[in-house]
Design an enzyme around this catalytic site. Structure first.
Site, PDB file in Angstrom:
ATOM      1  N   GLY A 183      45.350  34.880  50.943  1.00 30.64           N
ATOM      2  CA  GLY A 183      45.054  35.906  49.944  1.00 30.64           C
ATOM      3  C   GLY A 183      44.221  37.004  50.558  1.00 30.64           C
ATOM      4  O   GLY A 183      43.270  36.738  51.303  1.00 30.64           O
ATOM      5  N   GLY A 241      42.870  39.804  48.715  1.00 32.34           N
ATOM      6  CA  GLY A 241      42.151  40.647  47.758  1.00 32.34           C
ATOM      7  C   GLY A 241      40.700  40.699  48.183  1.00 32.34           C
ATOM      8  O   GLY A 241      40.365  40.488  49.360  1.00 32.34           O
ATOM      9  N   GLY A 242      39.840  40.965  47.214  1.00 31.90           N
ATOM     10  CA  GLY A 242      38.427  41.111  47.541  1.00 31.90           C
ATOM     11  C   GLY A 242      37.835  39.871  48.182  1.00 31.90           C
ATOM     12  O   GLY A 242      37.163  39.954  49.218  1.00 31.90           O
ATOM     13  N   ALA A 243      38.071  38.698  47.590  1.00 32.80           N
ATOM     14  CA  ALA A 243      37.456  37.473  48.102  1.00 32.80           C
ATOM     15  C   ALA A 243      37.982  37.148  49.498  1.00 32.80           C
ATOM     16  O   ALA A 243      37.209  36.810  50.403  1.00 32.80           O
ATOM     17  CB  ALA A 243      37.707  36.306  47.155  1.00 32.80           C
ATOM     18  N   GLY A 244      39.299  37.264  49.678  1.00 32.19           N
ATOM     19  CA  GLY A 244      39.894  36.919  50.970  1.00 32.19           C
ATOM     20  C   GLY A 244      39.408  37.843  52.076  1.00 32.19           C
ATOM     21  O   GLY A 244      39.066  37.390  53.176  1.00 32.19           O
ATOM     22  N   PHE A 299      26.873  47.679  30.693  1.00 36.61           N
ATOM     23  CA  PHE A 299      28.109  46.913  30.613  1.00 36.61           C
ATOM     24  C   PHE A 299      27.908  45.754  29.654  1.00 36.61           C
ATOM     25  O   PHE A 299      26.778  45.320  29.415  1.00 36.61           O
ATOM     26  CB  PHE A 299      28.496  46.390  32.004  1.00 36.61           C
ATOM     27  CG  PHE A 299      29.898  46.755  32.376  1.00 36.61           C
ATOM     28  CD1 PHE A 299      30.189  48.001  32.891  1.00 36.61           C
ATOM     29  CD2 PHE A 299      30.943  45.868  32.176  1.00 36.61           C
ATOM     30  CE1 PHE A 299      31.492  48.353  33.211  1.00 36.61           C
ATOM     31  CE2 PHE A 299      32.238  46.203  32.495  1.00 36.61           C
ATOM     32  CZ  PHE A 299      32.521  47.457  33.016  1.00 36.61           C
ATOM     33  N   ASP A 353      49.421  30.983  42.213  1.00 34.85           N
ATOM     34  CA  ASP A 353      49.993  30.222  43.333  1.00 34.85           C
ATOM     35  C   ASP A 353      49.003  29.222  43.935  1.00 34.85           C
ATOM     36  O   ASP A 353      49.322  28.043  44.105  1.00 34.85           O
ATOM     37  CB  ASP A 353      50.474  31.172  44.449  1.00 34.85           C
ATOM     38  CG  ASP A 353      51.415  32.259  43.939  1.00 34.85           C
ATOM     39  OD1 ASP A 353      51.551  32.410  42.699  1.00 34.85           O
ATOM     40  OD2 ASP A 353      51.997  32.965  44.776  1.00 34.85           O
ATOM     41  N   GLN A 411      40.063  34.549  29.687  1.00 34.17           N
ATOM     42  CA  GLN A 411      39.448  35.708  29.043  1.00 34.17           C
ATOM     43  C   GLN A 411      40.498  36.705  28.559  1.00 34.17           C
ATOM     44  O   GLN A 411      41.389  37.081  29.319  1.00 34.17           O
ATOM     45  CB  GLN A 411      38.517  36.414  30.022  1.00 34.17           C
ATOM     46  CG  GLN A 411      37.874  37.663  29.427  1.00 34.17           C
ATOM     47  CD  GLN A 411      36.701  38.137  30.253  1.00 34.17           C
ATOM     48  OE1 GLN A 411      36.860  38.847  31.232  1.00 34.17           O
ATOM     49  NE2 GLN A 411      35.510  37.736  29.863  1.00 34.17           N
ATOM     50  N   HIS A 470      40.676  40.406  27.502  1.00 35.04           N
ATOM     51  CA  HIS A 470      39.877  41.625  27.563  1.00 35.04           C
ATOM     52  C   HIS A 470      40.125  42.422  26.284  1.00 35.04           C
ATOM     53  O   HIS A 470      41.278  42.612  25.894  1.00 35.04           O
ATOM     54  CB  HIS A 470      40.270  42.451  28.790  1.00 35.04           C
ATOM     55  CG  HIS A 470      39.305  43.557  29.091  1.00 35.04           C
ATOM     56  ND1 HIS A 470      39.169  44.655  28.273  1.00 35.04           N
ATOM     57  CD2 HIS A 470      38.416  43.728  30.104  1.00 35.04           C
ATOM     58  CE1 HIS A 470      38.237  45.451  28.788  1.00 35.04           C
ATOM     59  NE2 HIS A 470      37.779  44.910  29.888  1.00 35.04           N
ATOM     60  N   LEU A 501      44.834  47.629  31.251  1.00 32.47           N
ATOM     61  CA  LEU A 501      43.389  47.564  31.061  1.00 32.47           C
ATOM     62  C   LEU A 501      42.741  48.935  30.886  1.00 32.47           C
ATOM     63  O   LEU A 501      42.998  49.859  31.647  1.00 32.47           O
ATOM     64  CB  LEU A 501      42.777  46.887  32.294  1.00 32.47           C
ATOM     65  CG  LEU A 501      41.269  46.692  32.298  1.00 32.47           C
ATOM     66  CD1 LEU A 501      40.868  45.723  31.215  1.00 32.47           C
ATOM     67  CD2 LEU A 501      40.823  46.190  33.663  1.00 32.47           C
ATOM     68  N   GLU A 555      35.790  48.293  30.128  1.00 36.08           N
ATOM     69  CA  GLU A 555      34.621  48.187  29.273  1.00 36.08           C
ATOM     70  C   GLU A 555      33.648  49.340  29.541  1.00 36.08           C
ATOM     71  O   GLU A 555      32.799  49.655  28.710  1.00 36.08           O
ATOM     72  CB  GLU A 555      33.949  46.858  29.631  1.00 36.08           C
ATOM     73  CG  GLU A 555      32.981  46.313  28.659  1.00 36.08           C
ATOM     74  CD  GLU A 555      32.662  44.864  29.036  1.00 36.08           C
ATOM     75  OE1 GLU A 555      33.601  44.039  29.076  1.00 36.08           O
ATOM     76  OE2 GLU A 555      31.502  44.581  29.313  1.00 36.08           O
ATOM     77  N   ARG A 592      32.918  39.923  26.105  1.00 38.90           N
ATOM     78  CA  ARG A 592      34.330  40.188  25.824  1.00 38.90           C
ATOM     79  C   ARG A 592      34.941  39.219  24.830  1.00 38.90           C
ATOM     80  O   ARG A 592      35.772  39.600  24.005  1.00 38.90           O
ATOM     81  CB  ARG A 592      35.112  40.139  27.124  1.00 38.90           C
ATOM     82  CG  ARG A 592      34.783  41.319  27.996  1.00 38.90           C
ATOM     83  CD  ARG A 592      35.445  41.228  29.345  1.00 38.90           C
ATOM     84  NE  ARG A 592      35.117  42.430  30.103  1.00 38.90           N
ATOM     85  CZ  ARG A 592      35.395  42.593  31.379  1.00 38.90           C
ATOM     86  NH1 ARG A 592      36.014  41.636  32.045  1.00 38.90           N
ATOM     87  NH2 ARG A 592      35.070  43.703  31.999  1.00 38.90           N
ATOM     88  N   HIS A 644      43.333  38.476  30.647  1.00 44.71           N
ATOM     89  CA  HIS A 644      42.696  39.231  31.723  1.00 44.71           C
ATOM     90  C   HIS A 644      42.207  38.375  32.876  1.00 44.71           C
ATOM     91  O   HIS A 644      42.378  38.749  34.035  1.00 44.71           O
ATOM     92  CB  HIS A 644      41.522  39.997  31.114  1.00 44.71           C
ATOM     93  CG  HIS A 644      40.833  40.934  32.047  1.00 44.71           C
ATOM     94  ND1 HIS A 644      41.517  41.918  32.716  1.00 44.71           N
ATOM     95  CD2 HIS A 644      39.541  41.045  32.437  1.00 44.71           C
ATOM     96  CE1 HIS A 644      40.652  42.603  33.473  1.00 44.71           C
ATOM     97  NE2 HIS A 644      39.455  42.085  33.325  1.00 44.71           N
ATOM     98  N   ARG A 685      33.487  35.051  31.176  1.00 44.93           N
ATOM     99  CA  ARG A 685      32.898  35.860  32.239  1.00 44.93           C
ATOM    100  C   ARG A 685      32.380  37.178  31.690  1.00 44.93           C
ATOM    101  O   ARG A 685      33.046  37.812  30.867  1.00 44.93           O
ATOM    102  CB  ARG A 685      33.963  36.148  33.306  1.00 44.93           C
ATOM    103  CG  ARG A 685      33.494  37.096  34.384  1.00 44.93           C
ATOM    104  CD  ARG A 685      34.492  37.260  35.501  1.00 44.93           C
ATOM    105  NE  ARG A 685      35.690  37.993  35.145  1.00 44.93           N
ATOM    106  CZ  ARG A 685      35.753  39.312  34.906  1.00 44.93           C
ATOM    107  NH1 ARG A 685      34.652  40.038  34.942  1.00 44.93           N
ATOM    108  NH2 ARG A 685      36.899  39.884  34.617  1.00 44.93           N
ATOM    109  N   SER A 697      33.160  39.599  38.048  1.00 43.68           N
ATOM    110  CA  SER A 697      34.256  39.163  38.917  1.00 43.68           C
ATOM    111  C   SER A 697      34.185  39.882  40.260  1.00 43.68           C
ATOM    112  O   SER A 697      34.374  39.258  41.310  1.00 43.68           O
ATOM    113  CB  SER A 697      35.610  39.405  38.264  1.00 43.68           C
ATOM    114  OG  SER A 697      35.746  40.759  37.921  1.00 43.68           O
ATOM    115  N   LEU A 698      33.907  41.188  40.239  1.00 46.83           N
ATOM    116  CA  LEU A 698      33.762  41.902  41.514  1.00 46.83           C
ATOM    117  C   LEU A 698      32.573  41.349  42.282  1.00 46.83           C
ATOM    118  O   LEU A 698      32.570  41.290  43.514  1.00 46.83           O
ATOM    119  CB  LEU A 698      33.610  43.409  41.270  1.00 46.83           C
ATOM    120  CG  LEU A 698      34.878  44.122  40.778  1.00 46.83           C
ATOM    121  CD1 LEU A 698      34.614  45.614  40.556  1.00 46.83           C
ATOM    122  CD2 LEU A 698      36.029  43.945  41.754  1.00 46.83           C
TER     123      LEU A 698
END
Lengths: 254, 619
Positions: free
Chosen positions: B12, B14-17, B116, B229, B248, B250, B260, B263, B294, B361, B402, B407-408
Site C-alpha cells: 500500500g 497511501g499515507g501510512a505506507g 474541527f 484487500d 463511520q 460522514h 465528501l 467537515e 460525526r 466514509h 473517529r 485519520s491523517l
C-alpha cells in the site's frame, strides 16, 4: 431499516431525466483477434442527468463488455487516474458530466496522446513520471532543520499555491503539441511541479531545477499554445506557471 | 513467476505506507507494493486537516486532544494508543512541514489551525483551533509531500501490483495454533496488473497499509479501489479483525452521490439546516452544535429526514448552508469542496445551500495491532514480522467513532512507528524459507476465476451487496435489518462462487481484479454485519434502534472476528442469532455465524483505560 435507499438516487435526477448516450470508444486490445490494430467501437447506454463519462464507461464495462479497460479510483477528480480524450479534449472522465458534452451526438473517448497505449484507454505513465522525478520535486534545504516549523508568510505561501493543486493526471502534458512530437520534452506537468518548489520561499534548490529545465528539452520548448491550461482539471494556470519559470531563468529572481 | 527478497515489504502506498517507507527505506532494503500509482491513493481525497496541539493560535495541549479522541470514540478507544497519537501529533505535523508540506499560515508565518468536529478546549468547554490544514486539500498535500520525499529518498515501488496473499509459517485459519506459539510472517504474493505475472516477495517484515473498505456500501466517499484487500487477506489467513461493526458515516456527502464535503465547511462556519431552515444541531448538541462528532451529526441528519423535516422535492436530504460566509473566505479556505458542489450538483454555494446526506466514509475497525504497529493474532500474541498501519489497522485510536482529522494523524504517527519497528526487526531477523508452492493458492484462484466459462456478472453481485448494506447496516440498525443483511451476504457469498469475467486476457485485466476485489468486499461485509448483530448496544458509529443505549457492562470490549472451519458444533448458531434481550456479560461475545463452509466466531479484547473513566457522551 432506513430511508437510505431512496436517498441514494440523487434528488436532482428529478429535474434532468434519464437519456441514452452513444459512447464511441477507441479500443486497443492487443491480445484479441484485433491484434495491434486499434479500432472504434460504439455503445449506447442509458444514463442519468448527473452521470459522468466515468459512469457511462462503468456501465459499458459492467453490463456489456468486461474487457473495456481504463484506470479510475476516487471518481471525483482528486486522484488523477482517469485523464482521457473526450470529444477531442483532455479531461477527467469522473469530472465530465455527460450532459455537458453534447450527449445528442456520439461522445468520443480515446486515450491521452503522446504516451504508449497499453490497452484501450490505459497508457504507460512511466515516461510521464520519469520527467516529474527529474525536476527534483521535493523541498531542498541546507543547514540544520529548525526545531519547530519553518516560518513562511501567508503571502509567500500564496505565491506557489496554484501549482500545489497538481494531481499528476497528465492531462496537460498529453495535450501539448510539443510533447506529441517530442516525447523527450519535460512537458507542462513537470514544469508545474518545478514551479511549485522554485517559488516556495523555504526551498533552496531553484538554481538546480532551473539548470535542468534550461536543457534543450526543457522549458524553452514551450510554444505557449495554452492547451495545457485548458486541459487542467484542477484549474491551474499552467501556461502562466511555465512563463514564470522562463522569466526566473532569465532574471534568476524567484 | 518471479521471486524477490526484501528486508521490509510495505503493501500500500497511501499515507501510512509511504510514511512507513520513509522510515524503513533509509535503513534496510525496502519495497513498496501498491495496486495504484502512489499519488492515486485515497489519502489524497482527505480534505479538512490534521489535528495536533501546536497551540499556534490559541491555548491547547495534547492531553485535551487525547481526551477528545477517547470521548469521541465513545470510550472504546485504547487510551494508551490515543495518548501516543496526540503526543506524537505535534512532531508528525512538524515532520511534514519540514518535508515541504505547504500548510496555510498564521499572520506570524506559523502553521495555521482551525476548528474541527469534536476537538475542544479543556475537556469539552468549546471548540478549539487544532486542525493544521492546507486549504481543503490537506490529504492531497500530505500524499504529494510523502511521495515527493519517497522520490527524494529513492524508495523502490512496484506500482499496479496487487498483493493477493500473505504467507505465514503457521496455518492460523484452523484456529488450533496454541497461544504463545511463535508465528512468523514470511512473504506476500503479488499479481502484476500490466503483465498478469505472479511475483513472490520474501520478506523479514511486512507492513500492511492497504486502506479501507468503503465500497461495501453503495453511498460512500471512498474510491472504487477501496475494497478492503489487506483486511480480507489477513482474515482469510486466520487473523482476527477487530471492531468491524464500527463504520463511520460522514455527515456531509453530496446528496445522492456520496462525494465528501469536508467537515472544515462547518469548522469555517457552515451550518446544517433542515427543510424548514432550522439549525437542527442546536437540539442535538447544544454546546458545539454543528461541530459535534460525526456519528452524532450523521444520526441527527438521518433523523431529521426520517421525521419528515428533510429538504428537497423528496425531503430526503438536509442542507449545508455557507451562504452567510464571504465568498472570498470560501475561496480561500474551501475551494475544492465548493467546486464539487458546482461540478456535480450545479449548486452555487455562495448563494445556495448544498444538499447533503451521510456517506460511508471510514472503517474504525481493522487488523488489530499494538502501539508499535505489530499485528495481533489473538488478544495478546503478535505475529513476528507483521505490521499494519492506517485505516487497514485497528490500534485502536478511533474506538467506535473517529474524530475528523485523526485519520491523517493516524497514518503519519502509526505509519512512522510501523516503519521504524519493521526496519528494526528486519535488522535482527533472518529470512525464513517460503513453501515451495507459495503462490499455488493465488494462481489457482486467479485461473479458476479467469477460466470459469460463464456465470453471473461481478457487478450484479457487488450492487446487491452494496444495496443491502446501505439498506440494512447503515446509520440505523436493528436485529431485523442486520439479520436480513447477514442472510443476503450468505447468499451473495454463494453467488460469488459462480461469477465469471469476460476478459480472459493476461494484460491489464481489470475485469479479473474487480472479481477478486468483490471477494474481499464480501468478506469484509460479513465481519461488519456479524459484529453488528452481536453488539446489542449503541456506541459511536454503531447505532442499534432496538438497543439505543450504550451498555458498558456487557460491551465495553473490542470485538474480534475470526473465520474458522466448520467443526460440527454449529447447531447452536441459529439459536445464538435468535437470542435477544439480556445477555450475561461473559456470553456477550460468544456469537457464531455459519456460512457455507466456514463460520465467523467472535471473541473480544479488553479496552485499555488509563486516565479517563467512561462517562455519558454529551456535547
Amino acid at each position: 431499516m432506513t430511508a437510505t435507499l431512496e436517498t441514494s438516487a440523487p434528488a436532482a435526477i428529478g429535474e434532468i431525466p434519464s437519456f441514452d448516450v452513444t459512447i464511441r470508444l477507441r479500443r486497443y486490445l492487443p491480445e484479441s483477434e484485433h491484434g495491434e490494430e486499434s479500432y472504434w467501437e460504439e455503445f449506447v447506454v442509458p444514463v442519468h442527468g448527473t452521470d459522468r463519462v466515468l459512469d457511462a464507461l462503468h456501465k459499458i464495462k459492467w453490463e456489456h463488455d468486461g474487457s473495456l479497460t481504463f484506470r479510475r479510483s476516487c471518481a471525483h477528480g482528486v486522484c488523477g487516474s482517469d485523464a482521457m480524450r473526450i470529444n477531442g479534449r483532455n479531461r477527467l472522465a469522473c469530472k465530465t458530466l455527460l450532459k455537458d458534452v453534447n450527449p445528442d451526438k456520439p461522445i468520443t473517448v480515446e486515450p491521452i496522446k503522446g504516451l504508449p497505449v497499453i490497452k484501450d484507454l490505459v497508457v504507460d505513465m512511466e515516461p510521464f513520471f520519469a520527467s516529474y522525478r527529474e525536476i527534483m520535486p521535493f523541498l531542498i534545504t541546507t543547514g540544520n532543520e529548525p526545531s519547530g516549523e519553518r516560518i513562511q508568510s501567508a503571502e509567500q505561501r500564496e505565491r506557489f499555491d496554484d501549482t500545489t493543486k497538481c494531481i499528476l493526471c497528465a492531462a496537460c502534458t498529453s495535450s501539448c503539441p510539443v510533447f506529441w512530437t517530442d516525447g523527450q520534452y519535460f512537458g507542462p506537468a513537470a514544469i508545474v511541479n518545478a514551479h511549485r518548489f522554485i517559488f516556495d520561499s523555504r526551498d533552496e534548490g531553484a538554481e538546480q531545477r532551473l539548470e535542468i529545465l534550461n536543457d534543450k528539452e526543457g522549458v524553452w520548448r514551450c510554444r505557449t499554445t495554452f492547451n495545457c491550461t485548458e486541459a487542467c482539471p484542477r484549474g491551474i494556470e499552467v501556461t502562466k506557471a511555465i512563463q514564470e519559470v522562463k522569466r526566473a531563468m532569465i532574471t534568476r529572481a524567484f | 513467476m518471479q521471486t524477490h527478497q526484501y528486508d521490509v515489504v510495505i503493501v500500500g502506498a497511501g499515507g501510512a505506507g509511504m510514511r512507513a517507507a520513509l522510515e524503513s527505506s533509509g535503513q534496510v532494503r525496502t519495497a513498496v507494493i501498491s495496486k495504484l500509482y502512489p499519488t492515486r491513493s485515497h489519502t489524497g481525497a482527505a480534505q479538512g486537516g490534521m489535528c495536533a496541539a501546536l497551540a499556534n493560535v490559541e491555548e491547547d495541549n495534547w492531553e485535551w486532544h487525547t481526551f477528545d479522541t477517547v470521548k469521541g470514540g465513545d470510550y472504546l478507544v485504547d487510551q494508551d494508543a490515543a495518548e501516543v497519537m496526540a503526543k506524537e501529533a505535534i512532531d508528525a505535523v512538524l515532520d511534514l512541514e519540514r518535508m515541504g508540506l505547504p500548510f496555510n499560515r498564521t499572520p506570524e508565518g506559523k502553521i495555521d489551525q482551525r476548528r474541527f468536529g469534536g476537538h475542544t478546549r479543556n475537556h469539552g468547554e468549546a471548540a478549539v483551533r487544532r486542525s493544521c490544514y492546507a486549504a481543503d486539500r490537506t490529504g492531497h498535500m500530505i500524499l504529494q509531500t510523502l511521495y515527493q520525499n519517497c522520490v527524494k529518498q529513492d524508495v523502490e515501488f512496484f506500482n499496479e501490483f496487487y498483493v493477493l496473499d500473505l504467507i505465514v509459517d503457521h496455518d492460523l485459519s484452523a484456529g488450533n495454533v496454541p497461544d504463545g506459539e511463535t508465528v512468523n510472517a514470511t512473504g506476500v504474493v503479488a499479481y502484476d496488473l500490466a503483465t498478469g505475472e505472479i511475483h513472490v516477495f520474501q520478506a523479514k517484515a511486512i507492513i500492511f497499509a492497504t486502506g479501507g473498505a468503503g465500497k461495501i456500501f453503495k453511498t460512500t466517499s471512498n474510491a472504487h479501489t477501496l475494497t478492503g484487500d489487506g483486511m480480507a487477506l489477513a482474515y482469510r489467513r486466520g487473523l482476527p479483525l477487530e471492531d468491524m461493526e464500527f463504520f463511520q458515516f460522514h455527515p456531509t456527502g453530496l446528496a445522492g452521490l456520496g462525494i465528501l464535503l469536508s467537515e472544515a465547511a462547518r469548522g469555517e462556519g457552515g451550518i446544517l439546516r433542515n427543510g424548514d431552515g432550522e439549525r437542527f444541531m442546536e437540539r442535538y448538541a447544544p454546546t458545539i452544535k454543528d461541530l459535534a462528532p460525526r456519528d452524532i451529526v450523521a444520526r441527527s441528519m438521518a433523523n431529521e429526514v426520517r421525521e419528515g423535516r428533510g429538504a428537497g422535492p423528496n425531503k430526503d436530504y438536509v442542507l449545508l448552508d455557507l451562504t452567510h460566509l464571504e465568498p472570498a473566505h470560501i475561496d480561500a479556505k474551501l475551494p475544492d469542496i465548493t467546486e464539487f458542489a458546482r461540478t456535480y450538483l450545479g449548486i452555487e454555494p455562495y448563494t445556495e445551500p448544498i444538499p447533503v446526506y451521510p456517506t460511508a466514509h471510514y472503517a474504525m475497525g481493522g487488523i488489530p495491532t499494538n502501539i508499535e504497529g505489530e499485528v495481533l493474532r489473538n488478544e495478546t500474541d503478535v505475529v513476528n514480522g507483521l505490521y499494519a498501519a492506517g485505516e487497514v489497522a485497528c490500534v485502536s485510536v478511533h474506538g467506535s467513532n473517529r474524530l475528523g482529522t485523526n485519520s491523517l494523524l493516524d497514518i503519519n504517527v502509526f505509519g512512522k512507528r510501523a516503519g521504524r519497528a519493521a526496519a528494526a526487526y528486519a535488522k535482527t531477523a533472518q529470512f525464513r524459507d517460503l513453501p515451495e508452492d507459495a503462490a499455488a493458492r493465488t494462481i489457482a484462484q486467479l485461473e479458476e476465476m479467469r477460466e470459469r466459462p460463464d456465470g453471473e456478472r461481478v457487478s450484479d453481485v457487488r450492487t446487491d451487496l452494496q444495496v443491502t448494506m446501505d439498506m440494512n447496516a447503515q446509520v440505523f440498525r436493528t436485529h431485523e435489518s442486520l439479520t436480513q443483511a447477514a442472510k443476503d451476504i450468505r447468499e451473495l457469498q454463494a453467488r460469488f462462487k459462480n461469477v465469471s469475467v469476460q476478459d480472459k486476457g493476461r494484460m491489464f485485466n481489470t475485469d479479473l481484479l474487480e472479481a477478486l476485489e468483490l471477494g474481499f468486499l464480501l468478506d469484509i461485509a460479513e465481519t461488519v454485519v456479524v459484529g453488528a448483530l452481536n453488539r446489542k448496544e449503541s456506541r459511536g458509529g454503531h447505532f442499534r434502534e432496538d438497543f439505543p443505549d450504550r451498555d458498558d457492562a456487557n460491551y465495553m470490549r473490542h470485538t474480534m472476528a475470526y473465520r474458522r472451519p466448520l467443526d460440527g458444533t454449529e447447531a447452536a448458531t441459529a439459536l445464538a442469532e435468535a437470542e435477544q434481550g439480556d445477555i450475561a456479560p461473559e456470553n456477550a461475545f460468544t456469537h457464531v455465524s455459519d456460512f457455507e463452509n466456514y463460520k465467523v466466531v467472535l471473541g473480544s479484547k479488553p479496552v485499555t483505560m488509563t486516565r479517563y473513566e467512561p462517562m455519558e457522551r454529551k456535547y
